[in-house]
Motif scaffolding. Sequence first.
Motif, PDB file in Angstrom:
ATOM      1  N   GLN A 235      27.811  25.789  19.983  1.00  0.00           N
ATOM      2  CA  GLN A 235      26.536  25.518  20.634  1.00  0.00           C
ATOM      3  C   GLN A 235      25.552  24.994  19.602  1.00  0.00           C
ATOM      4  O   GLN A 235      25.300  25.659  18.598  1.00  0.00           O
ATOM      5  N   PRO A 236      24.985  23.813  19.855  1.00  0.00           N
ATOM      6  CA  PRO A 236      24.200  23.127  18.823  1.00  0.00           C
ATOM      7  C   PRO A 236      23.165  24.009  18.135  1.00  0.00           C
ATOM      8  O   PRO A 236      23.080  23.995  16.904  1.00  0.00           O
ATOM      9  N   TRP A 237      22.401  24.793  18.884  1.00  0.00           N
ATOM     10  CA  TRP A 237      21.347  25.555  18.236  1.00  0.00           C
ATOM     11  C   TRP A 237      21.903  26.608  17.292  1.00  0.00           C
ATOM     12  O   TRP A 237      21.430  26.783  16.184  1.00  0.00           O
ATOM     13  N   ARG A 238      22.943  27.304  17.770  1.00  0.00           N
ATOM     14  CA  ARG A 238      23.512  28.341  16.901  1.00  0.00           C
ATOM     15  C   ARG A 238      24.244  27.731  15.712  1.00  0.00           C
ATOM     16  O   ARG A 238      24.232  28.288  14.612  1.00  0.00           O
ATOM     17  N   VAL A 239      24.868  26.587  15.928  1.00  0.00           N
ATOM     18  CA  VAL A 239      25.509  25.891  14.811  1.00  0.00           C
ATOM     19  C   VAL A 239      24.456  25.533  13.768  1.00  0.00           C
ATOM     20  O   VAL A 239      24.648  25.733  12.567  1.00  0.00           O
ATOM     21  N   ALA A 240      23.290  25.052  14.254  1.00  0.00           N
ATOM     22  CA  ALA A 240      22.227  24.678  13.313  1.00  0.00           C
ATOM     23  C   ALA A 240      21.726  25.902  12.558  1.00  0.00           C
ATOM     24  O   ALA A 240      21.491  25.843  11.344  1.00  0.00           O
ATOM     25  N   ILE A 241      21.589  27.029  13.267  1.00  0.00           N
ATOM     26  CA  ILE A 241      21.186  28.261  12.574  1.00  0.00           C
ATOM     27  C   ILE A 241      22.182  28.566  11.458  1.00  0.00           C
ATOM     28  O   ILE A 241      21.798  28.920  10.341  1.00  0.00           O
ATOM     29  N   GLY A 242      23.466  28.406  11.769  1.00  0.00           N
ATOM     30  CA  GLY A 242      24.494  28.624  10.753  1.00  0.00           C
ATOM     31  C   GLY A 242      24.285  27.728   9.544  1.00  0.00           C
ATOM     32  O   GLY A 242      24.408  28.177   8.402  1.00  0.00           O
ATOM     33  N   CYS A 243      23.962  26.448   9.788  1.00  0.00           N
ATOM     34  CA  CYS A 243      23.748  25.517   8.677  1.00  0.00           C
ATOM     35  C   CYS A 243      22.585  25.978   7.805  1.00  0.00           C
ATOM     36  O   CYS A 243      22.688  25.992   6.570  1.00  0.00           O
ATOM     37  N   TYR A 244      21.461  26.336   8.442  1.00  0.00           N
ATOM     38  CA  TYR A 244      20.286  26.724   7.653  1.00  0.00           C
ATOM     39  C   TYR A 244      20.534  28.038   6.916  1.00  0.00           C
ATOM     40  O   TYR A 244      20.114  28.224   5.780  1.00  0.00           O
ATOM     41  N   LEU A 245      21.257  28.937   7.592  1.00  0.00           N
ATOM     42  CA  LEU A 245      21.603  30.215   6.951  1.00  0.00           C
ATOM     43  C   LEU A 245      22.439  29.963   5.695  1.00  0.00           C
ATOM     44  O   LEU A 245      22.206  30.556   4.634  1.00  0.00           O
ATOM     45  N   PHE A 246      23.403  29.058   5.837  1.00  0.00           N
ATOM     46  CA  PHE A 246      24.278  28.768   4.708  1.00  0.00           C
ATOM     47  C   PHE A 246      23.496  28.143   3.559  1.00  0.00           C
ATOM     48  O   PHE A 246      23.656  28.539   2.395  1.00  0.00           O
ATOM     49  N   ALA A 247      22.616  27.201   3.917  1.00  0.00           N
ATOM     50  CA  ALA A 247      21.814  26.564   2.868  1.00  0.00           C
ATOM     51  C   ALA A 247      20.915  27.595   2.189  1.00  0.00           C
ATOM     52  O   ALA A 247      20.737  27.580   0.968  1.00  0.00           O
ATOM     53  N   ALA A 248      20.353  28.522   2.979  1.00  0.00           N
ATOM     54  CA  ALA A 248      19.494  29.555   2.407  1.00  0.00           C
ATOM     55  C   ALA A 248      20.290  30.451   1.469  1.00  0.00           C
ATOM     56  O   ALA A 248      19.827  30.820   0.384  1.00  0.00           O
ATOM     57  N   LEU A 249      21.520  30.802   1.902  1.00  0.00           N
ATOM     58  CA  LEU A 249      22.373  31.646   1.055  1.00  0.00           C
ATOM     59  C   LEU A 249      22.682  30.972  -0.268  1.00  0.00           C
ATOM     60  O   LEU A 249      22.665  31.609  -1.322  1.00  0.00           O
ATOM     61  N   GLN A 250      22.961  29.661  -0.199  1.00  0.00           N
ATOM     62  CA  GLN A 250      23.273  28.958  -1.445  1.00  0.00           C
ATOM     63  C   GLN A 250      22.069  28.932  -2.376  1.00  0.00           C
ATOM     64  O   GLN A 250      22.204  29.106  -3.585  1.00  0.00           O
ATOM     65  N   ALA A 251      20.865  28.748  -1.763  1.00  0.00           N
ATOM     66  CA  ALA A 251      19.654  28.762  -2.582  1.00  0.00           C
ATOM     67  C   ALA A 251      19.464  30.131  -3.218  1.00  0.00           C
ATOM     68  O   ALA A 251      19.147  30.249  -4.404  1.00  0.00           O
ATOM     69  N   LEU A 252      19.681  31.186  -2.404  1.00  0.00           N
ATOM     70  CA  LEU A 252      19.566  32.558  -2.921  1.00  0.00           C
ATOM     71  C   LEU A 252      20.561  32.784  -4.045  1.00  0.00           C
ATOM     72  O   LEU A 252      20.231  33.419  -5.062  1.00  0.00           O
ATOM     73  N   ALA A 253      21.791  32.273  -3.840  1.00  0.00           N
ATOM     74  CA  ALA A 253      22.832  32.489  -4.854  1.00  0.00           C
ATOM     75  C   ALA A 253      22.416  31.866  -6.179  1.00  0.00           C
ATOM     76  O   ALA A 253      22.575  32.477  -7.242  1.00  0.00           O
ATOM     77  N   SER A 254      21.855  30.650  -6.114  1.00  0.00           N
ATOM     78  CA  SER A 254      21.492  30.019  -7.387  1.00  0.00           C
ATOM     79  C   SER A 254      20.277  30.727  -7.986  1.00  0.00           C
ATOM     80  O   SER A 254      20.096  30.728  -9.202  1.00  0.00           O
ATOM     81  N   ARG A 255      19.446  31.355  -7.101  1.00  0.00           N
ATOM     82  CA  ARG A 255      18.305  32.104  -7.615  1.00  0.00           C
ATOM     83  C   ARG A 255      18.740  33.397  -8.295  1.00  0.00           C
ATOM     84  O   ARG A 255      18.226  33.775  -9.343  1.00  0.00           O
ATOM     85  N   SER A 256      19.742  34.066  -7.692  1.00  0.00           N
ATOM     86  CA  SER A 256      20.116  35.386  -8.216  1.00  0.00           C
ATOM     87  C   SER A 256      20.773  35.277  -9.580  1.00  0.00           C
ATOM     88  O   SER A 256      20.911  36.269 -10.280  1.00  0.00           O
ATOM     89  N   GLN A 257      21.171  34.057  -9.953  1.00  0.00           N
ATOM     90  CA  GLN A 257      21.745  33.900 -11.285  1.00  0.00           C
ATOM     91  C   GLN A 257      20.750  34.301 -12.366  1.00  0.00           C
ATOM     92  O   GLN A 257      21.111  34.879 -13.377  1.00  0.00           O
TER      93      GLN A 257
END
Lengths: 328, 355
Positions: A235-257
């Motif tokens: 479902q497009p909206w939930r898929v998009a939420i997944g994309c933003y969640l993933f991008a946020a996680l990657q940003a967090l991961a590079s921050r936690s370094q």
Amino acid sequence: MQQLLIDLAAVLAAAAPLIFATMGETISERAGVINLSLDGSMLLAAMVGFAAASISGSLSVGFAAAALVGALVALILGALSLSLGQSQTAVGFVLALLCTDLSSFLGAPYARKPGPAVPHAPVPGMSDIPVIGPLLFSHDLLIYASFLLLPAVWWFLYRTRAGLVLRALGERPQTAYARGVPVIRLRYLYMILGGALVGIAGAAYSLDLKQGWSYRHTFGTGWIALAIVIFGGWQPWRVAIGCYLFAALQALASRSQSVLPGMPTQVFQVAPFVLMIVVLALINLLSSPTAARRLAALPKPLRHPAERFVAWLATPAPAALGQPFQRP
Amino acid sequence: MTSSDQATPVRPDHRSPRSARRPPLLVGTLALGGALLFTSLVLISSGVPPLAAYKLIFLGAFSTPTRISDMVMLASPLLLCSCGLTLTFAAGLYNLGIEGQMILGAVAAMIPLRLLPGLPPPLLWALALAAGAAGGALWALLVAGLRVGLRVNEIFAGLGLNFLASGVSLYLVLGPWRRIGQASSSGTEPLPSAIWLPTLNNLRVAPAAPVIALVALALIWVAVTRTRWGLELRAVGLNPQAAGRMGIPAARRLAESLAACGALAGIAGAIQVIAVFHQLIPSISSGIGLLALLVVLLVRANPAWVLPIAAAFAVFTVGSVQMSVSLGADSSIAGVLQGALVLFALLARGFSARR
């Protein structure tokens, strides 16, 4: 506060290629075809898009070439699976590896060369609005396009006649065929359209978010895009939420370094990929028969919202996804 | 209907009765011809003379004794992985997690090597191989648990675990097992040469590796074609529901095939450690698992053809390594040829099934 806004805006931008790729894959899978070649076709499109833009000096030529590559890979997948009856999974996997190696071989002369990039283009007037200005209106054209693509895909799928037919292709192709829908031809159309979006996703890296070309430039994002489509329940909206969640996680991961200096940096980069699988497992766990029995045992005021939540989480795949279509 | 449906789409529909009768020679010729044509076009388009390139790809692996031993040392883990994937493919699974299973095999093999370097070497090698098999099998059982218990498609479970496995090995290389002095992402401290798997004089080939791989191939061939277990595995692969109704424990067979595949991939990882790299490096699987998937897709899980195809793929990969030095082109052309071979084989099968 200012920093948080900048971070959020960066996350919105970083998710743009994922949005293009997952929307393309959602269209394709809702029509009943799995395009497993995503990772390879994104890489090849990123390389070809960068090369075309460098040679021609025109960004639109680059994006057009990338979209063409994505569409062409989808066409090959269609020819082998829809017309010649081979397994979509097998063909898609082979194409993923083949396109990856093609991108390495053909792209070697372009590796680490400077090239054109999508220019930053804040929307005049609107980028000065507090909070939403820097968040939404201070990006470039490609990112704006990713914001518009999501509602467009949703509207097409759920609010148009053609979208209804598209969903029928993935759910009940036999019925659609009986009502005069050219199933195979339309599946070709939508998987090629989806493939073109995947191609743009590749160019979104090489011409915008990760400018340039290098060996294995997109680092496995194609695979994660495939997982996000399942995570989002097609479902497009939930898929998009997944994309933003993933991008946020990657940003967090590079921050936690910087927060946990003892840990090697690369370890964090795998975290989002792993979390995605854990979430998929949790969704399935919640929707299992055992969990349903547990839910039924809950006190009544809790039960209904809980059951609704689980039903919302566990969306079924399109019923005919990946199945070969035989004319009745 | 629940999300359990997400597992069904990716059932491989190989071995339909009609295509079983297809002339393999014709399909093979078409595949080879198409792949060579395609690869030639790719070569010409980047200005590389095709004949010179093919000379390297096909014969480069035989140019020097060192190259031949490199080829054998690539073919051995490739063969092991292909054997394992023959099992999972027969059961209808796409075990993309094989890369991670190989990495975990290598990591597990390091444990006895690091803890007990004083043991007599043969015992230590046996321990390392056993630990590798156990590590790979455990990692594959995670995929099996996710697939059978939680209905996460094995492709995505495997891919996620691949990323996790490479994270684990990177962590070990840069963290607890780092080189004395400085941490380097190039690998851990090399093992003492006394515990390297012995090689033929002055060559890099350790004869034990191909022997292990060939024994595994023979075992797998017997298991798949000559035992009831193999028959049941193939029944599950063709139709898990029908197999379940026949009294075959389908979920169990799926898990067993994954565990066996993981064990073989783990042994391949252990061989990479004790016979090839002599240390743990982050990319210890170096794409061998994915290459093995191509091998198995090409031979359609037919164990008789695994050896020649795996050997040929190893020849291409090792041969093309010289591409960059002698022709100034990227060595990934071997991958292009291998992928194109499988793609054109699928194409030829599609055409011959239609006729």
